[in-house]
Design an enzyme around this catalytic site. Structure first.
Site, PDB file in Angstrom:
ATOM      1  N   HIS A 168      53.617   3.595  15.254  1.00 28.61           N
ATOM      2  CA  HIS A 168      54.806   4.064  15.952  1.00 28.61           C
ATOM      3  C   HIS A 168      54.792   3.593  17.396  1.00 28.61           C
ATOM      4  CE1 HIS A 168      51.730   7.230  16.292  1.00 28.61           C
ATOM      5  NE2 HIS A 168      52.305   7.598  17.438  1.00 28.61           N
ATOM      6  N   HIS A 170      56.235   4.340  21.263  1.00 32.52           N
ATOM      7  CA  HIS A 170      56.772   5.353  22.166  1.00 32.52           C
ATOM      8  C   HIS A 170      57.706   4.630  23.130  1.00 32.52           C
ATOM      9  CE1 HIS A 170      53.638   8.467  21.253  1.00 32.52           C
ATOM     10  NE2 HIS A 170      52.963   7.381  20.900  1.00 32.52           N
TER      11      HIS A 170
END
Length: 182
Positions: A168, A170
């Site tokens: 993932h 940010h």
């Protein structure tokens, strides 16, 4: 500054830290003080303990990183857990972080892990999704009104405090970001 120094020397006794913090807050010093120093000493200890807990959680998560077990992100993709979605297409999902580190903090994840639990595990076959994740981060920045100044962070491995082994990104912004990041 001299006034602040002389005023601070007047504080004596067990409540001197609280009084000093009150004076600092009243003098607008608080706006430039790091978050960990804006609170009495017991809060500073909590801040340090939380950082230690985050490191411990990352080490624990690393043990099960490649088991293939569903992550919280898999559950968000499957709509089993609600999320505040900012952007979605056929390959990625972007949603607000529940523990934001900036006024705008959005996570961008691939909908299919395909063995891509962290950037350190990327293979040539992941080139398309890696590029698409970065492009989606730019779309998120546009949607959030921060395209003129934002940061994209990817943690990889326990020493980077990675605690969810589903790659993932940010996307952080909405305030002046500092360098080095930490």
């Amino acid at each position: 500054m001299a006034a602040m120094t002389s005023s601070l020397t007047l504080f004596r006794g067990p409540s001197s830290v609280v009084k000093a913090l009150g004076f600092i807050k009243a003098s607008n010093f608080i706006a430039t003080t790091p978050p960990a120093l804006r609170h009495p000493l017991h809060s500073l200890r909590s801040y340090v303990a939380a950082a230690h807990d985050e490191e411990a959680a990352a080490r624990t998560a690393a043990v099960n990183a490649d088991t293939g077990a569903p992550t919280i992100f898999d559950k968000i993709i499957a709509k089993e857990i609600p999320a505040s979605v900012v952007y979605e297409d056929e390959k990625v999902l972007a949603f607000r972080d529940i523990n934001p580190q900036a006024p705008i903090h959005v996570l961008v994840i691939p909908k299919s892990r395909d063995g891509l639990t962290e950037l350190g595990k990327a293979e040539q076959r992941h080139e398309d999704i890696l590029g698409h994740l970065l492009y989606a981060a730019k779309i998120v920045a546009e949607k959030e009104g921060i395209v003129d100044g934002f940061r994209v962070v990817i943690n990889s491995g326990a020493s980077a405090c990675k605690s969810i082994y589903h790659l993932h990104l940010h996307v952080l912004g909405g305030r002046q970001l500092k360098w080095p990041p930490g």
